[in-house]
Scaffold this motif. Structure first.
Motif, short mmCIF file in Angstrom:
data_model
loop_
_atom_site.label_atom_id
_atom_site.label_comp_id
_atom_site.label_asym_id
_atom_site.label_seq_id
_atom_site.Cartn_x
_atom_site.Cartn_y
_atom_site.Cartn_z
N VAL A 133 -3.65 3.35 9.54
CA VAL A 133 -2.78 4.07 10.27
C VAL A 133 -1.42 3.77 9.85
O VAL A 133 -0.45 4.83 9.85
CB VAL A 133 -2.84 3.57 11.79
CG1 VAL A 133 -1.82 4.16 12.72
CG2 VAL A 133 -4.42 3.87 12.42
N GLU A 134 -0.90 2.76 9.66
CA GLU A 134 0.41 2.39 9.07
C GLU A 134 0.83 3.17 7.76
O GLU A 134 1.74 3.65 7.56
CB GLU A 134 0.75 0.78 8.88
CG GLU A 134 0.83 0.42 10.47
CD GLU A 134 0.78 -1.44 10.05
OE1 GLU A 134 1.39 -1.94 10.99
OE2 GLU A 134 0.45 -1.93 9.01
N PRO A 191 -9.90 -4.46 11.24
CA PRO A 191 -8.43 -4.85 10.79
C PRO A 191 -7.84 -3.82 10.10
O PRO A 191 -6.69 -3.92 9.69
CB PRO A 191 -8.70 -6.31 10.03
CG PRO A 191 -9.96 -6.91 10.88
CD PRO A 191 -11.05 -5.68 10.98
N TYR A 192 -8.84 -3.15 9.22
CA TYR A 192 -8.28 -2.10 8.11
C TYR A 192 -7.90 -0.86 9.01
O TYR A 192 -7.15 -0.04 8.33
CB TYR A 192 -9.34 -1.94 7.14
CG TYR A 192 -9.00 -2.68 6.06
CD1 TYR A 192 -8.37 -2.27 4.73
CD2 TYR A 192 -9.76 -4.08 5.85
CE1 TYR A 192 -8.25 -3.36 3.76
CE2 TYR A 192 -9.65 -4.84 4.85
CZ TYR A 192 -8.94 -4.44 3.36
OH TYR A 192 -8.56 -5.18 2.73
N PHE A 197 0.82 -1.06 0.01
CA PHE A 197 0.03 0.11 -0.08
C PHE A 197 0.83 1.27 -0.05
O PHE A 197 0.62 2.28 -0.61
CB PHE A 197 -1.06 0.15 1.33
CG PHE A 197 -2.01 -0.85 1.04
CD1 PHE A 197 -2.99 -0.86 -0.13
CD2 PHE A 197 -2.73 -1.52 2.07
CE1 PHE A 197 -4.10 -1.54 -0.27
CE2 PHE A 197 -3.78 -2.27 2.01
CZ PHE A 197 -4.66 -2.22 0.62
N ARG A 198 1.86 1.25 0.56
CA ARG A 198 2.85 2.46 0.81
C ARG A 198 3.37 2.59 -0.46
O ARG A 198 3.53 3.69 -0.89
CB ARG A 198 3.93 2.22 1.93
CG ARG A 198 3.52 2.57 3.18
CD ARG A 198 4.85 2.29 4.14
NE ARG A 198 4.23 2.92 5.75
CZ ARG A 198 4.42 4.21 6.17
NH1 ARG A 198 4.72 5.14 5.08
NH2 ARG A 198 4.00 4.79 7.03
N LYS A 238 -0.83 15.92 10.38
CA LYS A 238 -0.59 16.21 11.64
C LYS A 238 -1.43 15.59 12.75
O LYS A 238 -1.09 15.00 13.61
CB LYS A 238 -0.79 18.10 11.79
CG LYS A 238 -0.61 18.59 13.08
CD LYS A 238 -1.07 19.89 13.28
CE LYS A 238 -0.68 20.58 14.56
NZ LYS A 238 -0.92 22.02 14.48
N ARG A 239 -2.72 15.37 11.97
CA ARG A 239 -3.55 14.58 13.07
C ARG A 239 -4.47 13.74 12.01
O ARG A 239 -5.08 14.24 10.91
CB ARG A 239 -4.35 15.36 13.93
CG ARG A 239 -5.02 14.39 15.10
CD ARG A 239 -5.74 15.46 16.09
NE ARG A 239 -6.16 15.01 17.47
CZ ARG A 239 -6.79 15.52 18.31
NH1 ARG A 239 -7.51 16.59 17.96
NH2 ARG A 239 -6.91 15.02 19.51
N PHE A 240 -4.64 12.40 12.28
CA PHE A 240 -5.51 11.62 11.35
C PHE A 240 -6.45 10.81 12.24
O PHE A 240 -6.30 10.54 13.37
CB PHE A 240 -4.34 10.57 10.61
CG PHE A 240 -4.92 9.50 9.77
CD1 PHE A 240 -5.84 9.77 8.66
CD2 PHE A 240 -4.68 8.29 10.02
CE1 PHE A 240 -6.20 9.01 7.83
CE2 PHE A 240 -5.48 7.28 9.15
CZ PHE A 240 -6.00 7.50 8.03
#
Length: 298
Positions: free
Chosen positions: A195-196, A189-190, A59-60, A203-205
């Motif tokens: 998050v990763e 699970p997603y 994904f990254r 800044k905030r997610f």
């Protein structure tokens, strides 16, 4: 790299499959976006990749590839709302009302739309955003304009007709370079994968168990707030705020969706205030959701 090696990596079964490295995933996605491979090859990979299934590194890599094509237009003091591109089937979009509630809050809303993608066959955000007059604090971006390469894959994806890894990563584009973001998530699970992949880009997610996979809360659900490596989970219940909105389980039309936005019921308007309060909290405009909700009702 020869694209067939990527198909082989995801299409040879449990014993023969392997995960792609982040660099390989980036190369794979760049080849698909540039349409350097046949649509049949791209579809074969996307299907196999979904079944394998996808990893965080993959994904990254895909996000890295997309970043190289997206034309950004920064919007200050904004929060990006990550919507799925398969639309909403049973309930109206509430973001136009949320923007009206937030008009005095100095918080700008960023939303992205495009033509319908698999697999829900709902009403798209683009259909709503281009059918009504949006408040000035909503910044609508059409993906055909700022990320044409992904837009051009829509027909191939619709012919495939299934969700793929693209559905997961495409909701957050950072087109406006927003400091804050919130997106909807179906399955817990997603949360870890999102998050990763995305938490270090804002800044905030935050993630929310929103209506039909959107960042819009219509009933009791979970909010995951990310601060560095810490993920705080909380429950948000509209009934706690005195809201008694009943969401629909039946398909609605575009006209019905727009009608509910233009002429909202009292309970739908209260729900818009609650969603606005959540966005203010995520964007650090209030210390708690309760504090934000009180301000918006003041």
């Amino acid at each position: 790299m020869d694209f067939f090696k990527y198909i082989h990596a995801v299409g040879t079964g449990e014993k023969g499959n392997r995960n792609l490295t982040q660099a390989e995933a980036k190369d794979m996605m760049e080849q698909i976006l540039k349409q350097e491979v046949h649509p049949e090859q791209a579809a074969a990979f996307l299907l196999g990749w979904r079944l394998k299934p996808e990893t965080t590194d993959e994904f990254r890599g895909v996000v890295d590839a997309c970043d190289g094509f997206i034309k950004r237009a920064p919007v200050a003091n904004s929060i990006e709302l990550g919507y799925p591109f398969d639309g909403k089937a049973n309930n109206p979009f509430i973001f136009p009302l949320v923007a009206k509630v937030l008009k005095e809050s100095a918080l700008e809303l960023v939303v992205v739309g495009d033509d319908l993608a698999p697999a829900k066959a709902g009403i798209t955000l683009k259909e709503v955003a281009t059918s009504i007059e949006l408040n000035k604090n909503i910044h609508y971006f059409d993906r055909a304009n700022f990320f044409k390469e992904m837009h051009d894959l829509t027909q191939m994806r619709m012919r495939l007709g299934l969700r793929t890894g693209i559905n997961t990563i495409e909701k957050l584009t950072r087109v406006a370079s927003s400091e804050f973001a919130i997106t909807g998530v179906f399955h817990k699970p997603y949360v870890k994968k999102y998050v990763e992949v995305f938490s270090d880009k804002y800044k905030r997610f935050a993630l929310i168990q929103g209506n039909e996979g959107t960042p819009e809360l219509f009933s009791k659900g979970r909010l995951w707030l990310v601060n560095g490596e810490d993920v705080q989970e909380m429950i948000i219940d509209p009934e706690y705020f005195g809201i008694n909105y009943t969401k629909s389980w039946e398909k609605i039309t575009l006209e019905e969706s727009i009608e509910q936005v233009n002429n909202p019921s009292d309970e739908f308007l209260k729900l818009a205030r609650l969603n606005a309060a959540v966005f203010m909290f995520v964007a650090q405009k209030a210390n708690t959701i309760e504090e934000a909700y009180e301000k918006l009702n003041g």
